[in-house]
Write an enzyme that holds these catalytic residues in place. Structure first.
Site, PDB file in Angstrom:
ATOM      1  N   ASP A  91       0.854  -1.184   0.000  1.00  0.00           N
ATOM      2  CA  ASP A  91       0.000   0.000   0.000  1.00  0.00           C
ATOM      3  C   ASP A  91       0.895   1.241   0.000  1.00  0.00           C
ATOM      4  O   ASP A  91       1.457   1.632   1.030  1.00  0.00           O
ATOM      5  CB  ASP A  91      -0.927   0.001   1.216  1.00  0.00           C
ATOM      6  CG  ASP A  91      -2.048  -1.029   1.095  1.00  0.00           C
ATOM      7  OD1 ASP A  91      -1.977  -1.894   0.201  1.00  0.00           O
ATOM      8  OD2 ASP A  91      -2.996  -0.969   1.907  1.00  0.00           O
ATOM      9  N   LYS A 154      -6.701   3.448  -2.807  1.00  0.00           N
ATOM     10  CA  LYS A 154      -7.072   3.361  -1.384  1.00  0.00           C
ATOM     11  C   LYS A 154      -7.312   4.763  -0.845  1.00  0.00           C
ATOM     12  O   LYS A 154      -6.544   5.684  -1.132  1.00  0.00           O
ATOM     13  CB  LYS A 154      -5.967   2.650  -0.615  1.00  0.00           C
ATOM     14  CG  LYS A 154      -6.193   2.549   0.894  1.00  0.00           C
ATOM     15  CD  LYS A 154      -5.032   1.809   1.557  1.00  0.00           C
ATOM     16  CE  LYS A 154      -5.135   1.859   3.074  1.00  0.00           C
ATOM     17  NZ  LYS A 154      -3.988   1.160   3.733  1.00  0.00           N
ATOM     18  N   LYS A 183     -10.055   0.296  -2.214  1.00  0.00           N
ATOM     19  CA  LYS A 183      -9.922  -0.069  -0.808  1.00  0.00           C
ATOM     20  C   LYS A 183     -10.328   1.129   0.037  1.00  0.00           C
ATOM     21  O   LYS A 183      -9.715   2.190  -0.044  1.00  0.00           O
ATOM     22  CB  LYS A 183      -8.497  -0.499  -0.471  1.00  0.00           C
ATOM     23  CG  LYS A 183      -8.300  -0.842   1.013  1.00  0.00           C
ATOM     24  CD  LYS A 183      -6.882  -1.309   1.298  1.00  0.00           C
ATOM     25  CE  LYS A 183      -6.642  -1.508   2.788  1.00  0.00           C
ATOM     26  NZ  LYS A 183      -5.246  -1.964   3.078  1.00  0.00           N
TER      27      LYS A 183
END
Length: 220
Positions: A91, A154, A183
């Site tokens: 991430d 995300k 996400k």
């Protein structure tokens, strides 16, 4: 929401005062509830990788966390170390500073990081920190992430003024290609929160409240 909540949850522990016992507990809970994955700091990836051997639980870690304005070379080194330690997914925090300065560098950086991840058959998600973006900027950033080759966009690191909201998810969904996932992360604490995010378009949920959410689900 067609699937049980555990199939969306990345059980997350990213607070600065984590202990090894916290990682042990997170892993135990992931096994108990068969969460999709766990998301932990890079320092603990090697330990967690040993514990998760032969399991289907994805091992997720963060890169350039939490502010994202490290040099790309530093982020690439973090990715290489994380992969060597056993991470399955990465991430990456976007360089919001460079984006706000009107530079094309964030897209170049994402593309470089995605290439390295994919060469090792790993997944790259990009944290864009929606709390710092206007709606128009989020539209632009969503397109940049989509074009960069990243696998997911995300919402949040959990360290900004707020986490995900439904408007963020709607904007992202409308501006990414079909092969890019979303996400949602930050402030998702209840089963109702999770369901709303999934129904709006999120395919992954990053939360430190996975245990609470599963108990809500089990208790009907």
């Amino acid at each position: 929401m067609n699937s049980p909540p555990n199939t969306y949850i990345e059980h997350t522990a990213l607070k600065p005062d984590l202990r090894d016992s916290d990682i042990d507990q997170l892993i135990a809970e992931a096994f108990e509830f068969q969460f999709l994955g766990i998301c932990i700091p890079p320092f603990w990836v090697k330990k967690a990788s040993r514990e998760l051997q032969r399991s289907e639980i994805q091992l997720v870690t963060v890169i350039g966390f939490p502010l994202g304005y490290q040099r790309t070379e530093s982020k690439i080194k973090e990715i290489e170390l994380a992969i060597a330690d056993g991470a399955d997914e990465l991430d990456l925090v976007m360089n919001v500073s460079a984006f706000k300065s009107g530079m094309n560098w964030p897209k170049i950086e994402m593309a470089k990081c995605a290439k390295i991840a994919h060469e090792h058959s790993k997944m790259l998600k990009v944290i864009v920190e929606t709390a710092l973006l206007t709606k128009d900027e989020l539209v632009e950033v969503s397109k940049i992430v989509s074009d960069s080759g990243a696998d997911f966009i995300k919402t949040s690191s959990g360290f900004a003024s707020r986490g995900a909201n439904l408007d963020d998810i709607r904007i992202m969904k409308a501006n990414i290609s079909s092969n890019v996932g979303i996400k949602a992360s930050g402030g998702i604490k209840t089963l109702s929160d999770l369901m709303k995010m999934v129904e709006t378009g999120a395919e992954r949920i990053g939360t430190s409240s996975g245990l609470k959410i599963m108990r809500e689900y089990q208790n009907g």
